[in-house]
Design a protein around this motif. Sequence first.
Motif, PDB file in Angstrom:
ATOM      1  N   ILE A 181       0.828  -1.212   0.000  1.00  0.00           N
ATOM      2  CA  ILE A 181       0.000   0.000   0.000  1.00  0.00           C
ATOM      3  C   ILE A 181       0.864   1.265   0.000  1.00  0.00           C
ATOM      4  N   GLN A 182       2.034   1.196   0.635  1.00  0.00           N
ATOM      5  CA  GLN A 182       2.959   2.343   0.564  1.00  0.00           C
ATOM      6  C   GLN A 182       3.314   2.646  -0.883  1.00  0.00           C
ATOM      7  N   LEU A 183       3.524   1.582  -1.620  1.00  0.00           N
ATOM      8  CA  LEU A 183       3.874   1.728  -3.033  1.00  0.00           C
ATOM      9  C   LEU A 183       2.676   2.286  -3.811  1.00  0.00           C
ATOM     10  N   PHE A 184       1.496   1.764  -3.493  1.00  0.00           N
ATOM     11  CA  PHE A 184       0.276   2.254  -4.143  1.00  0.00           C
ATOM     12  C   PHE A 184       0.103   3.751  -3.873  1.00  0.00           C
ATOM     13  N   GLU A 185       0.321   4.127  -2.604  1.00  0.00           N
ATOM     14  CA  GLU A 185       0.089   5.534  -2.234  1.00  0.00           C
ATOM     15  C   GLU A 185       1.207   6.464  -2.707  1.00  0.00           C
ATOM     16  N   SER A 186       2.336   5.889  -3.104  1.00  0.00           N
ATOM     17  CA  SER A 186       3.365   6.743  -3.718  1.00  0.00           C
ATOM     18  C   SER A 186       2.874   7.189  -5.094  1.00  0.00           C
ATOM     19  N   THR A 205       1.709  -3.868 -10.817  1.00  0.00           N
ATOM     20  CA  THR A 205       2.626  -4.933 -11.243  1.00  0.00           C
ATOM     21  C   THR A 205       3.982  -4.322 -11.603  1.00  0.00           C
ATOM     22  N   GLN A 206       3.893  -3.194 -12.304  1.00  0.00           N
ATOM     23  CA  GLN A 206       5.107  -2.494 -12.731  1.00  0.00           C
ATOM     24  C   GLN A 206       5.866  -1.937 -11.517  1.00  0.00           C
ATOM     25  N   LEU A 207       5.149  -1.290 -10.576  1.00  0.00           N
ATOM     26  CA  LEU A 207       5.805  -0.718  -9.393  1.00  0.00           C
ATOM     27  C   LEU A 207       6.442  -1.816  -8.537  1.00  0.00           C
ATOM     28  N   CYS A 208       5.735  -2.952  -8.400  1.00  0.00           N
ATOM     29  CA  CYS A 208       6.274  -4.045  -7.579  1.00  0.00           C
ATOM     30  C   CYS A 208       7.465  -4.714  -8.274  1.00  0.00           C
ATOM     31  N   ALA A 209       7.444  -4.734  -9.598  1.00  0.00           N
ATOM     32  CA  ALA A 209       8.559  -5.332 -10.333  1.00  0.00           C
ATOM     33  C   ALA A 209       9.832  -4.521 -10.088  1.00  0.00           C
ATOM     34  N   VAL A 210       9.697  -3.185 -10.086  1.00  0.00           N
ATOM     35  CA  VAL A 210      10.862  -2.325  -9.847  1.00  0.00           C
ATOM     36  C   VAL A 210      11.458  -2.617  -8.472  1.00  0.00           C
ATOM     37  N   LYS A 211      10.596  -2.821  -7.488  1.00  0.00           N
ATOM     38  CA  LYS A 211      11.051  -3.084  -6.108  1.00  0.00           C
ATOM     39  C   LYS A 211      11.298  -4.578  -5.869  1.00  0.00           C
ATOM     40  N   LYS A 212      11.100  -5.370  -6.914  1.00  0.00           N
ATOM     41  CA  LYS A 212      11.274  -6.830  -6.814  1.00  0.00           C
ATOM     42  C   LYS A 212      10.404  -7.445  -5.712  1.00  0.00           C
ATOM     43  N   LEU A 213       9.174  -6.979  -5.597  1.00  0.00           N
ATOM     44  CA  LEU A 213       8.249  -7.540  -4.610  1.00  0.00           C
ATOM     45  C   LEU A 213       7.439  -8.657  -5.276  1.00  0.00           C
ATOM     46  N   PRO A 214       7.463  -9.847  -4.684  1.00  0.00           N
ATOM     47  CA  PRO A 214       6.750 -10.962  -5.304  1.00  0.00           C
ATOM     48  C   PRO A 214       5.240 -10.938  -5.004  1.00  0.00           C
ATOM     49  N   VAL A 215       4.519 -10.067  -5.674  1.00  0.00           N
ATOM     50  CA  VAL A 215       3.067  -9.959  -5.491  1.00  0.00           C
ATOM     51  C   VAL A 215       2.403 -10.080  -6.861  1.00  0.00           C
ATOM     52  N   THR A 216       1.294 -10.804  -6.906  1.00  0.00           N
ATOM     53  CA  THR A 216       0.547 -10.906  -8.158  1.00  0.00           C
ATOM     54  C   THR A 216      -0.746 -10.102  -8.032  1.00  0.00           C
ATOM     55  N   PHE A 217      -1.009  -9.288  -9.032  1.00  0.00           N
ATOM     56  CA  PHE A 217      -2.245  -8.501  -9.057  1.00  0.00           C
ATOM     57  C   PHE A 217      -3.203  -9.145 -10.047  1.00  0.00           C
ATOM     58  N   ILE A 218      -4.365  -9.502  -9.548  1.00  0.00           N
ATOM     59  CA  ILE A 218      -5.337 -10.232 -10.362  1.00  0.00           C
ATOM     60  C   ILE A 218      -6.506  -9.301 -10.679  1.00  0.00           C
ATOM     61  N   GLU A 219      -6.889  -9.256 -11.962  1.00  0.00           N
ATOM     62  CA  GLU A 219      -8.016  -8.407 -12.374  1.00  0.00           C
ATOM     63  C   GLU A 219      -9.318  -9.154 -12.112  1.00  0.00           C
ATOM     64  N   SER A 220     -10.228  -8.513 -11.407  1.00  0.00           N
ATOM     65  CA  SER A 220     -11.518  -9.155 -11.130  1.00  0.00           C
ATOM     66  C   SER A 220     -12.296  -9.345 -12.436  1.00  0.00           C
ATOM     67  N   ASN A 221     -12.928 -10.496 -12.532  1.00  0.00           N
ATOM     68  CA  ASN A 221     -13.750 -10.783 -13.714  1.00  0.00           C
ATOM     69  C   ASN A 221     -15.233 -10.671 -13.416  1.00  0.00           C
TER      70      ASN A 221
END
Length: 373
Positions: A10-15, A348-364
Amino acid sequence: MESVNGNEIIQLFESWSPKKYACMPNDPIGLAIGTLNKPISNVLVTLDVTHEVVDEAIAQGCELIIAHHPPIFMKLSNLRTDNPQGALYEKCLKNDIAVYAAHTNLDVAPGGVNDLLADALKLENRQILDHSYDEHMMKLAVFVPTTESEAMREVLAKAGAGRIGNYEACSYTLAGEGRLRALDGANPTVGEVGELHVEREEKVEVVFPSSIKNKVLKAMLNAHSYEEPAYDLMAMEIKTNEQGLGRIGKLKEPMTLKEFAEFVKVQLDVPALRVVGPLDRSVQKVAVVGGDGNKYIKTAKFAGADVFVTGDIGFHMAQDAEVNGLSIVDPGHHVEKVMIKGVADKMTQLCAVKKLPVTFIESNVHTEPFKFI
Ligand SMILES: [Zn+2]
């Protein structure tokens, strides 16, 4: 399985989409349900939080839902689980699913809902429709013994001061003489009590956005060796960050209102929409506000828009717009679903830069309450 603490995500999201961009009084943004202080490996991104969406989060193994529409919008007077809304909160808590809402702050954020809509409509020379946030620069000038100025510059840079465009650690230093006489009770770093002391000092100046004022001041005060640090703090006219709701821009080529409405249908993926204004009128300058844009009809008109794309337009508002020569295309509120892919891609892009292993899934899950028959 690898995971990341929810607060870090969330810190990354809020940045990217800070809470300070929210432009609705008391917008219930932020963590709404559960806790972020836990390991998270999968995040579901959704426009709305419904029972079906929470079921989807459970099925996908998500520990966190990021939603655009806050799941708790009105103040709760009870937490009964024998009504559908209470049962929804219960389902989240029982399954240890946290829900975080980014509402008008995500509308405003660069690359947020309104930019995503403007992207979909291929608007060029895009500008903010309604300025709702601006931040000014401040300047700090601090007087330190010459021997400490290098360390002080480093401390200030580390606190985020001196960042100008693509440059960091910017500062200006001027050498001079500081004079002081310590009184009884003082514990001077330089000089003796009762004597006028002259110290070779340097004045270190830095600028920074007003939002980090406390951080910069705290860092400076902690680093300064004097009992009573001398400094100037100045508000500046220079703006560093201007944001706002809605976007206005131009289509590459003019089209008739009818052609434009067909284009919107395709680009925003809606089965039907409502149009106000003569269908043969030529339009090129387009204003867009995601969600309910009734309040922005005049703003769109004054900004010179030919046509305003927004949802939830009321009958009388539509009549007013027509009288004033502003065409409207209302594809509904649900077009804000563009945020699902937009947020998932950006995070996904922000977490990739920080090398955070999180997957973001789009709701269907389809959360549009209206059917077109
Ligand atoms: Zn909305």
